[in-house]
Design a protein around this motif. Structure first.
Motif, PDB file in Angstrom:
ATOM      1  N   ASP A 227     -10.343  -0.688 -10.322  1.00 27.83           N
ATOM      2  CA  ASP A 227     -11.344  -1.752 -10.164  1.00 27.83           C
ATOM      3  C   ASP A 227     -11.141  -2.566  -8.886  1.00 27.83           C
ATOM      4  N   ASP A 228      -9.932  -2.605  -8.385  1.00 25.50           N
ATOM      5  CA  ASP A 228      -9.624  -3.394  -7.184  1.00 25.50           C
ATOM      6  C   ASP A 228      -8.719  -2.573  -6.261  1.00 25.50           C
ATOM      7  N   PRO A 229      -9.276  -1.529  -5.628  1.00 21.89           N
ATOM      8  CA  PRO A 229      -8.443  -0.612  -4.836  1.00 21.89           C
ATOM      9  C   PRO A 229      -7.796  -1.245  -3.608  1.00 21.89           C
ATOM     10  N   ASP A 230      -8.306  -2.376  -3.133  1.00 19.35           N
ATOM     11  CA  ASP A 230      -7.735  -3.023  -1.945  1.00 19.35           C
ATOM     12  C   ASP A 230      -6.830  -4.205  -2.282  1.00 19.35           C
TER      13      ASP A 230
ATOM     14  N   PRO B 292      -0.700   2.602 -10.314  1.00 23.01           N
ATOM     15  CA  PRO B 292      -0.368   1.853  -9.100  1.00 23.01           C
ATOM     16  C   PRO B 292       0.222   0.485  -9.439  1.00 23.01           C
ATOM     17  N   LEU B 293       1.072   0.000  -8.572  1.00 21.92           N
ATOM     18  CA  LEU B 293       1.714  -1.297  -8.775  1.00 21.92           C
ATOM     19  C   LEU B 293       0.908  -2.446  -8.170  1.00 21.92           C
TER      20      LEU B 293
ATOM     21  N   HIS C 256       0.831  -1.203   0.000  1.00 21.27           N
ATOM     22  CA  HIS C 256       0.000   0.000   0.000  1.00 21.27           C
ATOM     23  C   HIS C 256       0.867   1.256   0.000  1.00 21.27           C
ATOM     24  N   LEU C 257       1.877   1.283   0.856  1.00 24.20           N
ATOM     25  CA  LEU C 257       2.705   2.482   0.963  1.00 24.20           C
ATOM     26  C   LEU C 257       3.579   2.680  -0.273  1.00 24.20           C
ATOM     27  N   ALA C 258       3.956   1.609  -0.952  1.00 25.51           N
ATOM     28  CA  ALA C 258       4.655   1.760  -2.235  1.00 25.51           C
ATOM     29  C   ALA C 258       3.748   2.473  -3.230  1.00 25.51           C
ATOM     30  N   ASP C 259       2.474   2.079  -3.277  1.00 19.09           N
ATOM     31  CA  ASP C 259       1.522   2.733  -4.177  1.00 19.09           C
ATOM     32  C   ASP C 259       1.253   4.180  -3.769  1.00 19.09           C
ATOM     33  N   VAL C 260       1.175   4.439  -2.474  1.00 22.78           N
ATOM     34  CA  VAL C 260       0.930   5.805  -1.997  1.00 22.78           C
ATOM     35  C   VAL C 260       2.119   6.705  -2.351  1.00 22.78           C
TER      36      VAL C 260
END
Length: 185
Positions: A100-103, A94-95, A74-78
Motif C-alpha cells: 500500500d505504501d511502496p515508497d 518488507p521492513l 530501501h536496500l535493506a528491503d531489496v
C-alpha cells in the motif's frame, strides 16, 4: 600551488589508508567474484554514509524524498526480498515499505537517531543473511520464484544486486556532496 587530486580520490583519501574496496579477485571462481563485487558496492554505501547521523535523512531536492537514510532502508528491503523471500522462500515481508505504501522506505526516513540505528541494524542483518546464503548455496543456478521476474537464479540476483547498489551509490555520491561537500567513489 594547490595539490589537486582526482574527484575519485577526494572522498576516501586520508593519506594513511588506501581504498581497499575494489581489491577482490579479477579472475577465477564466478561466485567469489560476484560476491566480492557486491560486497564492494555495499561497502561503498557505508562509506558514503560514514560520519553522518541526522544528516542521513536530508532530502536531495524538492519534491524528491530521496535521502541516504532512505537508500539504506530501501536496500535493506531489496536485500530481504531477493535473498530471503525469493531465493530462500521465507515469509519475510518488507521492513520499511508495503504494498500500500511502496515508497515508505524513502518517505518515512526521519532524522531520529533511533530510526537511523534501526535502519542500519536491518540493513546489516539482511546483508549478513544474503552473504551467508550466497556462500552456502550449492551453486549459482539455484532458483526462486519472483512475482516480477518469474524464475530467477542466484547468479541473476547477485548481478542484479550489484547493479542496484551501483545505481544507488551514484545517488549517494550526489546526496553526500550536497550534505557536506564530500566527493569521490
Amino acid at each position: 600551488m594547490t595539490n589537486s587530486s582526482r574527484r575519485a580520490e577526494i572522498f576516501v583519501s586520508d593519506g594513511d589508508e588506501p581504498d581497499r574496496r575494489f581489491s577482490g579477485p579479477a579472475t577465477g571462481d564466478e561466485r567469489r567474484m560476484l560476491s566480492h563485487f557486491l560486497r564492494d558496492q555495499r561497502a561503498t554505501l557505508e562509506l558514503k554514509c560514514a560520519g553522518l547521523e541526522t544528516e542521513l535523512s536530508r532530502r536531495s531536492v524538492e519534491p524528491s524524498t530521496l535521502s541516504l537514510l532512505g537508500l539504506v532502508r530501501h536496500l535493506a528491503d531489496v536485500e530481504r526480498r531477493w535473498f530471503r523471500r525469493v531465493l530462500a522462500g521465507q515469509d519475510a515481508p518488507p521492513l520499511f515499505s508495503s504494498k500500500d505504501d511502496p515508497d515508505r522506505g524513502f518517505d518515512g526516513a526521519e532524522a531520529d537517531p533511533a530510526a537511523v540505528a534501526t535502519a542500519w541494524e536491518a540493513w546489516r542483518a539482511e546483508t549478513a543473511f544474503a552473504e551467508r546464503f550466497a556462500y552456502q548455496a550449492p551453486h549459482l543456478d539455484i532458483e526462486g520464484e519472483d512475482s516480477w521476474r518469474g524464475t530467477v537464479s542466484l547468479r541473476w540476483v547477485l548481478i542484479h544486486m550489484i547493479e542496484e547498489y551501483a545505481r544507488h551509490n551514484g545517488h549517494a555520491d550526489l546526496l553526500r556532496e550536497r550534505i557536506d561537500g564530500a566527493r569521490g567513489l
